[in-house]
Design a protein around this motif. Structure first.
Motif, PDB file in Angstrom:
ATOM      1  N   THR A   1       9.545   1.908  24.968  1.00  0.00           N
ATOM      2  CA  THR A   1      10.203   0.806  24.595  1.00  0.00           C
ATOM      3  C   THR A   1       9.131   0.312  23.510  1.00  0.00           C
ATOM      4  O   THR A   1       8.163   0.622  23.328  1.00  0.00           O
ATOM      5  CB  THR A   1      10.264  -0.475  25.647  1.00  0.00           C
ATOM      6  N   LYS A   2       9.679  -0.686  22.765  1.00  0.00           N
ATOM      7  CA  LYS A   2       9.495  -1.060  21.515  1.00  0.00           C
ATOM      8  C   LYS A   2       8.792  -2.378  21.490  1.00  0.00           C
ATOM      9  O   LYS A   2       9.432  -3.258  22.136  1.00  0.00           O
ATOM     10  CB  LYS A   2      10.303  -1.063  20.401  1.00  0.00           C
ATOM     11  N   LEU A   3       7.644  -2.819  20.975  1.00  0.00           N
ATOM     12  CA  LEU A   3       7.317  -3.994  21.026  1.00  0.00           C
ATOM     13  C   LEU A   3       7.709  -4.749  19.655  1.00  0.00           C
ATOM     14  O   LEU A   3       7.191  -4.222  18.472  1.00  0.00           O
ATOM     15  CB  LEU A   3       5.801  -4.154  20.923  1.00  0.00           C
ATOM     16  N   PHE A   4       8.339  -5.574  19.677  1.00  0.00           N
ATOM     17  CA  PHE A   4       9.324  -6.547  18.635  1.00  0.00           C
ATOM     18  C   PHE A   4       8.166  -7.297  17.906  1.00  0.00           C
ATOM     19  O   PHE A   4       7.677  -8.059  18.834  1.00  0.00           O
ATOM     20  CB  PHE A   4      10.493  -6.776  18.712  1.00  0.00           C
ATOM     21  N   ASN A   5       8.183  -7.696  16.582  1.00  0.00           N
ATOM     22  CA  ASN A   5       7.601  -8.979  16.463  1.00  0.00           C
ATOM     23  C   ASN A   5       8.639 -10.105  16.227  1.00  0.00           C
ATOM     24  O   ASN A   5       9.765  -9.954  16.036  1.00  0.00           O
ATOM     25  CB  ASN A   5       6.772  -9.011  14.975  1.00  0.00           C
ATOM     26  N   SER A   6       8.315 -11.377  16.239  1.00  0.00           N
ATOM     27  CA  SER A   6       8.906 -12.480  16.151  1.00  0.00           C
ATOM     28  C   SER A   6       9.922 -12.627  14.966  1.00  0.00           C
ATOM     29  O   SER A   6      11.202 -12.922  14.910  1.00  0.00           O
ATOM     30  CB  SER A   6       8.229 -13.710  16.188  1.00  0.00           C
ATOM     31  N   ASN A   7       9.297 -12.184  13.903  1.00  0.00           N
ATOM     32  CA  ASN A   7      10.355 -12.189  12.483  1.00  0.00           C
ATOM     33  C   ASN A   7      11.306 -11.491  12.739  1.00  0.00           C
ATOM     34  O   ASN A   7      12.564 -11.686  12.341  1.00  0.00           O
ATOM     35  CB  ASN A   7       9.506 -12.099  11.256  1.00  0.00           C
ATOM     36  N   GLU A   8      11.355 -10.097  13.353  1.00  0.00           N
ATOM     37  CA  GLU A   8      12.320  -9.249  13.445  1.00  0.00           C
ATOM     38  C   GLU A   8      13.567  -9.807  14.067  1.00  0.00           C
ATOM     39  O   GLU A   8      14.780  -9.576  13.899  1.00  0.00           O
ATOM     40  CB  GLU A   8      11.917  -7.913  14.077  1.00  0.00           C
TER      41      GLU A   8
ATOM     42  N   ASN B   1       8.405  -9.286  35.381  1.00  0.00           N
ATOM     43  CA  ASN B   1       8.803  -8.549  36.323  1.00  0.00           C
ATOM     44  C   ASN B   1      10.158  -7.492  35.698  1.00  0.00           C
ATOM     45  O   ASN B   1      10.281  -6.530  36.047  1.00  0.00           O
ATOM     46  CB  ASN B   1       9.315  -9.286  37.385  1.00  0.00           C
ATOM     47  N   GLU B   2      10.930  -8.315  35.128  1.00  0.00           N
ATOM     48  CA  GLU B   2      12.045  -7.660  34.624  1.00  0.00           C
ATOM     49  C   GLU B   2      11.794  -6.613  33.618  1.00  0.00           C
ATOM     50  O   GLU B   2      12.273  -5.282  33.360  1.00  0.00           O
ATOM     51  CB  GLU B   2      12.985  -8.664  33.830  1.00  0.00           C
ATOM     52  N   ILE B   3      10.619  -6.752  32.760  1.00  0.00           N
ATOM     53  CA  ILE B   3      10.060  -5.873  31.777  1.00  0.00           C
ATOM     54  C   ILE B   3       9.644  -4.598  32.577  1.00  0.00           C
ATOM     55  O   ILE B   3       9.981  -3.388  32.490  1.00  0.00           O
ATOM     56  CB  ILE B   3       9.118  -6.094  30.719  1.00  0.00           C
ATOM     57  N   ILE B   4       8.938  -4.795  33.609  1.00  0.00           N
ATOM     58  CA  ILE B   4       8.269  -3.639  34.308  1.00  0.00           C
ATOM     59  C   ILE B   4       9.490  -2.851  35.152  1.00  0.00           C
ATOM     60  O   ILE B   4       9.565  -1.634  35.157  1.00  0.00           O
ATOM     61  CB  ILE B   4       7.353  -4.115  35.651  1.00  0.00           C
ATOM     62  N   ILE B   5      10.165  -3.566  35.710  1.00  0.00           N
ATOM     63  CA  ILE B   5      11.490  -2.898  36.579  1.00  0.00           C
ATOM     64  C   ILE B   5      12.396  -2.097  35.308  1.00  0.00           C
ATOM     65  O   ILE B   5      12.634  -0.913  35.828  1.00  0.00           O
ATOM     66  CB  ILE B   5      12.316  -3.899  37.121  1.00  0.00           C
ATOM     67  N   LEU B   6      12.787  -2.727  34.397  1.00  0.00           N
ATOM     68  CA  LEU B   6      13.755  -1.906  33.560  1.00  0.00           C
ATOM     69  C   LEU B   6      13.076  -0.881  32.848  1.00  0.00           C
ATOM     70  O   LEU B   6      13.631   0.154  32.339  1.00  0.00           O
ATOM     71  CB  LEU B   6      14.440  -2.916  32.572  1.00  0.00           C
ATOM     72  N   SER B   7      11.724  -1.025  32.479  1.00  0.00           N
ATOM     73  CA  SER B   7      10.888   0.304  31.971  1.00  0.00           C
ATOM     74  C   SER B   7      10.875   1.359  32.844  1.00  0.00           C
ATOM     75  O   SER B   7      10.586   2.305  32.446  1.00  0.00           O
ATOM     76  CB  SER B   7       9.685  -0.409  31.413  1.00  0.00           C
TER      77      SER B   7
ATOM     78  N   LEU C   1      15.365  -2.089  25.352  1.00  0.00           N
ATOM     79  CA  LEU C   1      14.883  -1.327  24.121  1.00  0.00           C
ATOM     80  C   LEU C   1      13.302  -2.071  23.783  1.00  0.00           C
ATOM     81  O   LEU C   1      12.842  -1.111  23.061  1.00  0.00           O
ATOM     82  CB  LEU C   1      15.852  -1.709  22.895  1.00  0.00           C
ATOM     83  N   GLY C   2      13.301  -3.309  24.025  1.00  0.00           N
ATOM     84  CA  GLY C   2      11.964  -3.466  23.911  1.00  0.00           C
ATOM     85  C   GLY C   2      11.643  -5.322  24.171  1.00  0.00           C
ATOM     86  O   GLY C   2      12.668  -5.960  24.685  1.00  0.00           O
ATOM     87  N   TRP C   3      10.727  -5.906  23.767  1.00  0.00           N
ATOM     88  CA  TRP C   3      10.295  -7.143  24.036  1.00  0.00           C
ATOM     89  C   TRP C   3       9.439  -7.873  23.051  1.00  0.00           C
ATOM     90  O   TRP C   3       8.939  -6.958  22.098  1.00  0.00           O
ATOM     91  CB  TRP C   3       9.629  -7.117  25.550  1.00  0.00           C
TER      92      TRP C   3
ATOM     93  N   LEU D   1      13.550 -10.769  25.463  1.00  0.00           N
ATOM     94  CA  LEU D   1      13.583  -9.192  25.831  1.00  0.00           C
ATOM     95  C   LEU D   1      15.063  -8.825  25.079  1.00  0.00           C
ATOM     96  O   LEU D   1      15.726  -9.341  24.878  1.00  0.00           O
ATOM     97  CB  LEU D   1      14.142  -9.092  27.475  1.00  0.00           C
ATOM     98  N   VAL D   2      14.845  -7.510  24.623  1.00  0.00           N
ATOM     99  CA  VAL D   2      15.784  -6.982  23.528  1.00  0.00           C
ATOM    100  C   VAL D   2      16.607  -5.853  24.318  1.00  0.00           C
ATOM    101  O   VAL D   2      15.957  -4.775  24.837  1.00  0.00           O
ATOM    102  CB  VAL D   2      15.262  -6.422  22.377  1.00  0.00           C
ATOM    103  N   TYR D   3      17.925  -5.950  24.634  1.00  0.00           N
ATOM    104  CA  TYR D   3      18.707  -4.897  25.322  1.00  0.00           C
ATOM    105  C   TYR D   3      19.811  -4.171  24.590  1.00  0.00           C
ATOM    106  O   TYR D   3      19.924  -4.688  23.520  1.00  0.00           O
ATOM    107  CB  TYR D   3      19.515  -5.675  26.341  1.00  0.00           C
ATOM    108  N   GLU D   4      20.264  -3.044  24.878  1.00  0.00           N
ATOM    109  CA  GLU D   4      21.309  -2.608  24.595  1.00  0.00           C
ATOM    110  C   GLU D   4      22.520  -3.571  24.469  1.00  0.00           C
ATOM    111  O   GLU D   4      22.539  -4.435  25.569  1.00  0.00           O
ATOM    112  CB  GLU D   4      21.734  -1.142  25.033  1.00  0.00           C
ATOM    113  N   PHE D   5      23.475  -3.635  23.389  1.00  0.00           N
ATOM    114  CA  PHE D   5      24.451  -4.778  23.513  1.00  0.00           C
ATOM    115  C   PHE D   5      25.449  -4.077  24.243  1.00  0.00           C
ATOM    116  O   PHE D   5      26.093  -2.951  23.885  1.00  0.00           O
ATOM    117  CB  PHE D   5      24.980  -5.060  22.145  1.00  0.00           C
TER     118      PHE D   5
END
Length: 731
Positions: free
Chosen positions: A389-396, A447-453, A464-466, A475-479
């Protein structure tokens, strides 16, 4: 900011220096003008004839070798009296009449503290007011809403303070009331009564058992203290408060008398009137002698000439000799401008550097507060089979959502708000933003990050990332474009086409496949714990995607259940879990059974009966089958397909999923196999006998109960000890 601080300090130093030069009389002739180090100007005084009336009478007492002044009519110790700025030359703001006093602190439920001041302070009828521009209303306490009472009933003044772990904030921030454990607000103009009431912000917190404080305090005193106010206040009985005062309620000078006294009047927005000396005069405008003309050239503060010898006083006004030549003036202006520009450039660069550094520190602070360290520890553990998964920054993510524009909102839930966004590479995504940042929600997000990862299944929404460097985690998901299954079943809208029976059967099979994977095929078994139609999304081809893993739990392979506080959604909650607080894989099976009934009947999990009472769908379904009314309760769209053998098979499966005893429910793997084989049953040979057997024999306890309302949760009326925990934890 730095320039403002320097200017403020310079102003205070000049004002202090001016006060030190005071020479004009401030008290009546033959009257004492001080008590210890406190000056007593008229209309205040200490002996008969030296004060205007009893409200302005000062009593000077010796205590422990020190002299202290008191106003006996209002029962307060005096710390300072200021009539007006006697050196005002229209370059400084004119302070109105002020008297600084010690005022008691109101406390509630605090052990080892005096309760004699619990009724607050009432100075009605006096010429004194609480200062609206110098005083602040302050409350100290955890999860507390404090209100200032006793003022105009149409005006509500108060503030609320939340709880916070002090380890999460910098030491330099502890003295400020920022809303955590301590809060403050302004005081209404013209207030003469102060009291406070307290109440809790959250119902579950018994604020009556917590120690709380409320008081008024001088803003300058607040800025001068370097201690943590939320801790320091417990050792205080009194704090400095500024009272404005006026003699206009008892006497008013006419314009002619003001001119004779070389003074002017200033009227506040609530009618109080103050008198002050004109520029070039000093003294006490309240005395009949008025303000006296002074020689500005002899005053170090009023003489604006470079040299004292250049100042000339002509008939009460002064000017400077030897004016500067135009060339010198131009040189001074140019040099001053260049110097100011250079100074501004340095200050701007420092400001940008400090802002950038503070932004980095703030991101680190948010990352720690949002559970980033816990997440790093979990993701680095060998026990987790984590997908990339990807670590997004706040500006993105800000750019992707147009700064989280409200027009981008896809939906809101108990855990957060979901926005539609477009990443820089053109991908459309769904971005989930938490509502609050309390510990419970942060743990759910982590917990949701760990489970979905750990999940990689075509019928589970993909993470997709967080981003954890913002005030709340993201949290960033597929649309998933086509909304929720709940909308297609229960909302009549042209935007949501009707689902045929074949589509419903396929969606149920896909959801069962996802749950079977979670229970049996994942590296560690995962219990979803909130299966419902609003958590089942449909993609562009109307394929099911299971979403919202905020309350999900991973369990060890040899573990049969998890014991937690009861949480879930009303109508889908397993009665056995509600009674025991033990969630098993069969609890997910029960919720899936309710989803099957929704697909069959088109009714909501809890709906209103003709008598306007709430009824549980599972209860309604079981009793309808027991009374041989299955086909009467089927959804109109379902009946159009006329696949009675499939309806019977799905109803049979739903009944077994809803069995009150979890051990008698099928597993999700068995359910998946049955759903895949439903269409293999011959239409000419519907399995009526099996359905009757389940209805009359296997359902067991259902035969012994009457139709229950939804508040009974299908297991008989529980005691209040069961009802309250459920209501407080249901989304």
């Amino acid at each position: 900011m730095a320039v403002q601080v320097v200017m403020r300090i310079t102003f205070l130093l000049l004002l202090t220096y001016e006060l030190a030069e005071a020479a004009a009389p401030i008290a009546k002739p033959n009257c004492s003008d001080s008590c210890g180090n406190i000056y007593i100007p008229y209309p205040f005084g200490m002996t008969t004839g030296c004060y205007f009336n009893d409200w302005f009478k000062i009593v000077c007492k010796e205590t422990g070798g020190f002299f202290k002044a008191f106003l006996p009519r209002i029962g307060m110790e005096v710390l300072e009296i200021n009539i007006t700025d006697p050196y005002n030359d229209h370059y400084f703001w004119i302070d109105p009449g002020l008297v600084r006093v010690n005022m008691p602190i109101v406390s509630s439920n605090c052990k080892n503290r005096s309760s004699r001041h619990i009724d607050g302070v009432n100075i009605s009828g006096s010429p004194f007011f609480f200062s609206s521009y110098r005083d602040r209303f302050i409350s100290v306490g955890c999860d507390n809403l404090a209100l200032m009472t006793g003022i105009n009933p149409m005006v509500v003044v108060g503030c609320k303070s939340n709880c916070i772990d002090k380890s999460l904030i910098e030491d330099s921030e502890l003295k400020h009331c920022s809303g955590f454990n301590c809060c403050m607000t302004t005081v209404p103009s013209g207030s003469k009564v102060f009291n406070a009431s307290f109440r809790g912000i959250k119902e579950e917190i018994k604020t009556s058992e917590e120690c709380k404080f409320a008081f008024l305090a001088d803003d300058k005193w607040l800025n001068s203290t370097t201690k943590d106010l939320s801790y320091y206040v417990q050792f205080l009985e009194y704090v400095p408060v500024v009272l404005e005062w006026t003699a206009s309620e008892f006497t008013t000078l006419d314009p002619k008398e003001l001119r004779r006294r070389n003074s002017e009047a200033y009227t506040t927005d609530y009618g109080a009137e103050y008198y002050y000396c004109l520029g070039g005069y000093q003294g006490n405008s309240y005395l009949s002698t008025g303000c006296q003309d002074i020689n500005e050239c002899e005053s170090k503060t009023l003489n604006k000439c470079p040299n004292k010898s250049d100042c000339v006083n002509v008939q009460g006004s002064y000017h400077c000799n030897k004016p500067k030549s135009p060339v010198k003036i131009a040189i001074i202006v140019i040099c001053s401008s260049l110097g100011a520009l250079f100074l501004f450039t340095i200050i701007w660069c420092l400001y940008r550097m400090i802002k950038k550094r503070n932004k980095i520190k703030l991101k680190k602070k948010f990352f720690k507060k949002n559970g980033g360290l816990l997440l790093q520890q979990q993701l680095s553990s060998n026990d987790n089979n984590v997908q990339k998964t990807k670590l997004f920054n706040s500006n993105e993510l800000k750019n992707a959502t147009n700064h989280f524009n409200k027009n981008r909102i896809l939906g809101k839930g108990g855990q957060g708000t979901v926005y539609k966004g477009m990443l820089a590479d053109g991908r459309i995504v769904a971005i989930k933003k938490c509502n609050t940042v309390d510990k419970g929600n942060i743990e759910k997000f982590i917990n949701e990050i760990i489970i979905l990862s750990q999940i990689n299944h075509r019928n589970v929404v993909k993470l997709l990332g967080w981003c954890l460097e913002t005030e709340v985690p993201l949290l960033v998901y597929e649309f998933i474009p086509n909304g929720t299954l709940f909308q297609y079943i229960h909302e009549e809208n042209e935007e949501f086409p009707l689902l045929t029976w074949d589509m419903r059967l396929r969606i149920a099979t896909e959801v069962a496949g996802a749950l079977s994977y979670l229970h049996s095929a994942a590296s560690l078994p995962i219990y979803h714990r909130d299966i419902k139609t609003s958590n089942i999304l449909l993609d562009d081809k109307y394929r099911a995607k299971v979403a919202d893993f905020g309350t999900s739990r991973s369990v060890a392979i040899d573990q049969s259940h998890v014991t937690t506080l009861v949480c879930g959604t009303f109508g889908y909650l397993d009665p056995e879990y509600f009674q025991t607080s033990q969630f098993t894989e069969k609890s997910d099976v029960y919720s899936f059974g309710v989803v099957l009934i929704e697909l069959l009947t088109g009714k909501k999990p809890v709906f209103l009966t003709s008598s306007q009472e709430d009824l549980s769908l599972s209860t309604y379904f079981i009793h309808s089958v027991k009374e041989n009314r299955l086909f009467d309760i089927l959804d109109t769209q379902v009946r159009k397909d006329d696949n009675k053998h499939e309806f019977m098979a799905i109803a049979n499966l739903a009944q077994r999923c809803l069995h009150l005893y979890g051990k008698k429910r099928p597993t999700m793997t068995e359910i998946l196999m049955e759903l895949e084989g439903v269409q293999k049953i011959s239409p000419d040979q519907p399995n009526f006998e099996e359905l009757d057997y389940v209805r009359n024999e296997e359902m067991g306890p259902w035969n012994d109960i009457s139709i229950l309302s939804s508040s009974s949760l299908e297991i008989g009326e529980p005691s209040s000890s069961f009802v309250l925990p459920l209501l407080s934890h249901i989304d």
